[in-house]
Scaffold this motif. Structure first.
Motif, PDB file in Angstrom:
ATOM      1  N   ALA A  67      92.776 112.656  43.896  1.00 30.27           N
ATOM      2  CA  ALA A  67      92.017 111.468  43.497  1.00 30.27           C
ATOM      3  C   ALA A  67      92.737 110.203  43.952  1.00 30.27           C
ATOM      4  O   ALA A  67      92.108 109.239  44.417  1.00 30.27           O
ATOM      5  N   ALA A  68      94.060 110.203  43.842  1.00 33.74           N
ATOM      6  CA  ALA A  68      94.845 109.049  44.286  1.00 33.74           C
ATOM      7  C   ALA A  68      94.778 108.898  45.807  1.00 33.74           C
ATOM      8  O   ALA A  68      94.692 107.775  46.329  1.00 33.74           O
ATOM      9  N   ASP A  69      94.802 110.023  46.522  1.00 34.17           N
ATOM     10  CA  ASP A  69      94.700 109.973  47.982  1.00 34.17           C
ATOM     11  C   ASP A  69      93.355 109.383  48.410  1.00 34.17           C
ATOM     12  O   ASP A  69      93.287 108.584  49.357  1.00 34.17           O
ATOM     13  N   TYR A  70      92.300 109.792  47.701  1.00 34.56           N
ATOM     14  CA  TYR A  70      90.983 109.261  48.046  1.00 34.56           C
ATOM     15  C   TYR A  70      90.937 107.751  47.777  1.00 34.56           C
ATOM     16  O   TYR A  70      90.381 106.982  48.571  1.00 34.56           O
ATOM     17  N   HIS A  71      91.520 107.340  46.658  1.00 32.19           N
ATOM     18  CA  HIS A  71      91.541 105.907  46.320  1.00 32.19           C
ATOM     19  C   HIS A  71      92.308 105.102  47.372  1.00 32.19           C
ATOM     20  O   HIS A  71      91.909 103.975  47.722  1.00 32.19           O
ATOM     21  N   THR A  72      93.385 105.684  47.892  1.00 31.69           N
ATOM     22  CA  THR A  72      94.153 105.001  48.934  1.00 31.69           C
ATOM     23  C   THR A  72      93.286 104.745  50.167  1.00 31.69           C
ATOM     24  O   THR A  72      93.351 103.676  50.786  1.00 31.69           O
ATOM     25  N   ALA A  73      92.468 105.737  50.512  1.00 25.59           N
ATOM     26  CA  ALA A  73      91.596 105.591  51.679  1.00 25.59           C
ATOM     27  C   ALA A  73      90.341 104.780  51.371  1.00 25.59           C
ATOM     28  O   ALA A  73      89.719 104.239  52.287  1.00 25.59           O
ATOM     29  N   HIS A  74      89.985 104.700  50.076  1.00 27.18           N
ATOM     30  CA  HIS A  74      88.791 103.955  49.647  1.00 27.18           C
ATOM     31  C   HIS A  74      89.187 103.095  48.441  1.00 27.18           C
ATOM     32  O   HIS A  74      88.873 103.436  47.293  1.00 27.18           O
ATOM     33  N   GLY A 334      76.244 107.430  44.922  1.00 27.57           N
ATOM     34  CA  GLY A 334      76.669 107.535  46.311  1.00 27.57           C
ATOM     35  C   GLY A 334      78.156 107.774  46.448  1.00 27.57           C
ATOM     36  O   GLY A 334      78.596 108.581  47.287  1.00 27.57           O
ATOM     37  N   ALA A 335      78.954 107.103  45.629  1.00 29.44           N
ATOM     38  CA  ALA A 335      80.405 107.282  45.699  1.00 29.44           C
ATOM     39  C   ALA A 335      80.804 108.681  45.258  1.00 29.44           C
ATOM     40  O   ALA A 335      81.728 109.282  45.829  1.00 29.44           O
ATOM     41  N   SER A 336      80.141 109.198  44.243  1.00 31.01           N
ATOM     42  CA  SER A 336      80.466 110.566  43.796  1.00 31.01           C
ATOM     43  C   SER A 336      80.141 111.567  44.889  1.00 31.01           C
ATOM     44  O   SER A 336      80.879 112.542  45.100  1.00 31.01           O
ATOM     45  N   ARG A 337      79.050 111.345  45.619  1.00 31.49           N
ATOM     46  CA  ARG A 337      78.702 112.243  46.719  1.00 31.49           C
ATOM     47  C   ARG A 337      79.747 112.169  47.829  1.00 31.49           C
ATOM     48  O   ARG A 337      80.162 113.203  48.375  1.00 31.49           O
ATOM     49  N   ASP A 338      80.151 110.959  48.154  1.00 32.65           N
ATOM     50  CA  ASP A 338      81.130 110.799  49.226  1.00 32.65           C
ATOM     51  C   ASP A 338      82.455 111.457  48.857  1.00 32.65           C
ATOM     52  O   ASP A 338      83.096 112.110  49.695  1.00 32.65           O
ATOM     53  N   PHE A 339      82.857 111.318  47.597  1.00 33.63           N
ATOM     54  CA  PHE A 339      84.120 111.931  47.163  1.00 33.63           C
ATOM     55  C   PHE A 339      84.038 113.455  47.233  1.00 33.63           C
ATOM     56  O   PHE A 339      84.961 114.116  47.729  1.00 33.63           O
ATOM     57  N   ILE A 340      82.947 114.024  46.765  1.00 35.99           N
ATOM     58  CA  ILE A 340      82.819 115.483  46.768  1.00 35.99           C
ATOM     59  C   ILE A 340      82.708 116.022  48.192  1.00 35.99           C
ATOM     60  O   ILE A 340      83.229 117.095  48.505  1.00 35.99           O
ATOM     61  N   LYS A 341      82.051 115.272  49.065  1.00 36.73           N
ATOM     62  CA  LYS A 341      81.998 115.677  50.477  1.00 36.73           C
ATOM     63  C   LYS A 341      83.403 115.719  51.057  1.00 36.73           C
ATOM     64  O   LYS A 341      83.770 116.644  51.797  1.00 36.73           O
TER      65      LYS A 341
END
Length: 439
Positions: A67-74, A334-341
């Motif tokens: 989750a932290a890695d995703y936040h870093t990129a987004h 939309g953000a939840s979809r992008d994260f799960i993708k």
């Protein structure tokens, strides 16, 4: 040891049935108006998502890092993990209460056998068009898992974990009994004969084992035999498991438990694995989650496909899901979809499922260094991956499956403990399940 909370895989608590009833009562059915929940999504919008991971403490640490890695990129997307829902066993109860109170997550881990009830809640997103986009590569995931993610014709989630049942055996016990090891071509007659020879009352050693807790662990072990005999679980929404094929399937198990006394009957779901690991059970029908405990036990073992009927070695997959919920907020959807993708992409899944000892979600991961490391660390992992090809059918994703599963589990438990015949027990389970399935 890092592991998911599957009981591992499909263990149901008594509270689950009550939670299902609460979920149905509180949501009032499907309120989908046909609008895409993510219509108008702005990828640059500042969004906070709540992610109920349903993991053990060790796996939760991996989830938090991702989750932290995703936040870093987004940087515009913040993901709060496991707020108010520490384990998978609690999730359905908490989701039901959250639906009633208007406080529920954007993403939640869910057992696949909850899909029908969650899909009927009116709270899930319709992801059908989303996963159909070629960039998602939906077909890289096993068909059975994709089917379980679909409820009432709509995709409500994305597979979070895939698995299947296979035959795990103890070579030493086979050597001691002078029996040839199981093969992928074994029939159930071969399995029964070996179980009988492996059983030794003097040392409290059993040929095989089976759960009689009445949980989904009891029920789903019957489904492969049902399918192999040409049967089906439902005919539409009507019980069909009490057919001639179902009776024959349950009789196969009854003969070992009652006539041969070669089957250890586990009242809890939690004993037969450790008994196998300690050398007291010669064969168990289990999944890749068992490999983590076997590694700790330092026990030499082998893995083959399930025994079959006339060359049919179908298995059952119990995939779990990331279910995405609708909050009438296009940016959250939309953000939840992008994260799960992102999370279920081949690159990141190698850092998630393979890292914690599970099978990969996608077929393309077999060629990755991470999969090679997994197969080396967990002997039999490759066999379980290959066995996904034998998972040709899926458990029904219909409201009422939970209730039906409990009824079937109770029927199996009665039969294996000599308290009923397969026919009468399955007929009773079908009668008790009919109303819940119709509703």
């Amino acid at each position: 040891m890092t592991t998911f909370t599957r009981g591992r895989s499909v263990r149901l608590l008594a509270a689950t049935s009550a939670a299902t009833l609460l979920l149905t009562a509180c949501t009032g059915g499907d309120s989908d108006d046909g609008k895409d929940a993510a219509a108008g999504y702005d990828p640059a919008a500042t969004v906070e998502l709540t992610w109920w991971t349903g993991q053990t403490s060790e796996a939760e640490k991996v989830a938090e890092k991702l989750a932290a890695d995703y936040h870093t990129a987004h940087p515009n997307v913040t993901i709060k993990t496991s707020a108010g829902a520490p384990t998978t066993d609690d999730l359905l109860t908490k989701l039901s209460a959250g639906f009633a109170g208007g406080s529920y997550p954007d993403i939640s881990y869910a057992f696949g056998n909850w899909a029908g009830d969650l899909g009927a809640s009116g709270k899930t997103q319709d992801l059908t068009s989303f996963v159909a986009d070629p960039s998602f590569a939906w077909n890289e995931m096993p068909e059975a898992a994709r089917t379980v993610a679909t409820a009432d014709g709509k995709v409500i989630g994305v597979p979070a974990l895939v698995d299947n049942l296979a035959l795990i055996y103890n070579p030493k016990l086979f050597d001691d009994a002078g029996i040839a090891y199981p093969t992928d071509e074994w029939s159930w007659e071969d399995f029964r004969a070996a179980a009988k020879k492996l059983t030794d009352p003097g040392t409290n050693t059993y040929g095989t084992a089976y759960s009689v807790s009445g949980s989904e662990d009891t029920t789903w072990h019957l489904w492969p035999l049902l399918w192999q005999n040409g049967g089906k679980i439902l005919d539409g929404t009507k019980p069909a498991f009490n057919s001639e094929a179902g009776v024959k399937a349950l009789e196969t198990l009854r003969a070992m438990a009652v006539d041969d006394k070669s089957m250890y009957l586990d009242q809890t779901d939690e004993k037969y694995g450790p008994l196998f690991n300690s050398g007291r059970v010669g064969m168990m029908l289990s999944g890749p989650w068992a490999l983590l405990d076997l590694k700790d036990a330092k026990l030499k073992y082998g893995v083959t496909a399930l025994p079959g009927v006339n060359g049919d070695h179908q298995t059952v997959s119990g995939p779990d899901l990331w279910v995405l919920f609708d909050h009438d907020d296009a940016n959250r959807a939309g953000a939840s979809r992008d994260f799960i993708k992102w999370l279920t992409s081949a690159e990141i899944d190698a850092k998630w499922n393979l890292a914690v000892g599970n099978l990969p979600l996608r077929s393309v991961e077999q060629s990755t260094p991470e999969f090679a490391a997994y197969a080396k660390e967990y002997p039999g992992g490759q066999k379980f991956f290959d066995n996904l090809a034998n998972a040709k059918q899926a458990r029904p994703t219909v409201p009422g499956y939970e209730v039906m599963s409990r009824n079937v589990g109770d029927a199996i438990a009665k039969v294996l403990q000599g308290a009923a015949s397969p026919k009468e027990a399955l007929d009773e389970a079908a009668r008790k399940s009919a109303d819940a399935l119709e509703e």
